[in-house]
Design a protein around this motif. Structure first.
Motif: not given
Length: 294
Positions: A17-22, A32-42, A53-54
């Motif tokens: 989630a980067g800089a987001a906080a609960p 970006r959701i595309e970046d989050r999914v890509r990084v997780a997969a990599e 929220a996301d």
């Protein structure tokens, strides 16, 4: 016999989630959701977590069909959704919770959602046991109808605090879709020995979570869990003991990495994700070593 296979990992929602906080005014991730999914997969994750929220942002922008294809293309096999709270209340907070419940379960019916996470009352207030059990059973029925499971997480500062508390709720509800989420942080902050996990029937374990903590609690327990978690192996919790205790139940499911801290949020998102994977795999390597002889 030693474990030799790479563990199945879930990138829990805050990991990417980067800089987001609960519990802030806007919990949405700036990434970006595309970046989050890509990084997780990599990084080798097969599971991916999203906060409500996301999830709503994904639904209202790209839509579930395109999001499902994004997951398929990245090799992400399933989702973890969170966090359902106040599901047992009959006031305005309960009404707000019902809307979150609707969104999470609607998504589960359209996406490959392995499980939905829920929690008890964060204030620690007591609630009638019979009412909580009845509503949890209803939740489990709804989750099953949506093709997923519901995991109640024992939380150190909630009214459902320990694995025994969660197991009592799950067993009294008596629905196979119900189970629990085991997080080493909450066991450690309660001072519980990791061996208590071995008392949990394997069918009651929905998923597990790894992180760490130092000896001293910074602020309240809530502040500590939101801002001061450490990478597995960088604190003083018995992460290796937790892994071994969970495995002793016969559990072969996924392990979520849930790093929530000022330090994690300050890192570039990809760096934080890869740092967490390296730290977790080092703990699994230790757990794979033969236990010392008495």
């Amino acid at each position: 016999m030693q474990q030799t296979n790479r563990p199945e990992l879930v990138a829990t929602c805050w990991l990417t989630a980067g800089a987001a906080a609960p519990l802030t005014a806007d919990e949405r991730s700036p990434e970006r959701i595309e970046d989050r999914v890509r990084v997780a997969a990599e990084a080798g994750f097969t599971g991916f977590g999203l906060l409500h929220a996301d999830l709503v942002t994904v639904r209202d922008t790209m839509g579930y069909s395109d999001f499902r294809q994004l997951l398929v293309d990245a090799g992400i096999q399933y989702l973890e959704l969170e966090m359902l709270v106040d599901w047992f209340r009959d006031d305005s907070a309960g009404e707000a919770s019902a809307l979150v419940r609707r969104d999470l379960l609607n998504a589960a019916a359209q996406l490959p959602v392995r499980h939905v996470k829920a929690g008890g009352d964060f204030s620690g207030s007591p609630w009638p046991v019979e009412a909580m059990v009845a509503e949890f059973r209803t939740l489990c029925e709804q989750a099953a109808d949506a093709g997923t499971r519901l995991g109640i997480e024992p939380i150190a500062f909630a009214n459902i605090r320990t694995p025994a508390d969660a197991l009592r709720l799950v067993e009294d509800a008596g629905h196979p879709a119900g189970g629990m989420v085991l997080d080493v942080w909450h066991l450690g902050r309660l001072g519980l020995p990791m061996s208590v996990v071995q008392d949990v029937p394997v069918e009651a374990i929905v998923t597990t979570e790894l992180d760490d903590a130092v000896d001293e609690v910074v602020g309240t327990l809530l502040e500590d869990t939101l801002n001061e978690r450490r990478l597995p192996g960088e604190g003083t919790l018995d992460v290796v003991g937790f892994i071994r205790a969970v495995r002793a139940t016969g559990y072969t499911g996924p392990w979520g990495l849930e790093i929530i801290s000022h330090e994690h949020r300050a890192k570039p998102m990809a760096q934080g994700v890869h740092d967490a994977v390296r730290a977790a795999l080092a703990q699994f390597a230790l757990a794979d070593e033969a236990a010392p002889q008495a």
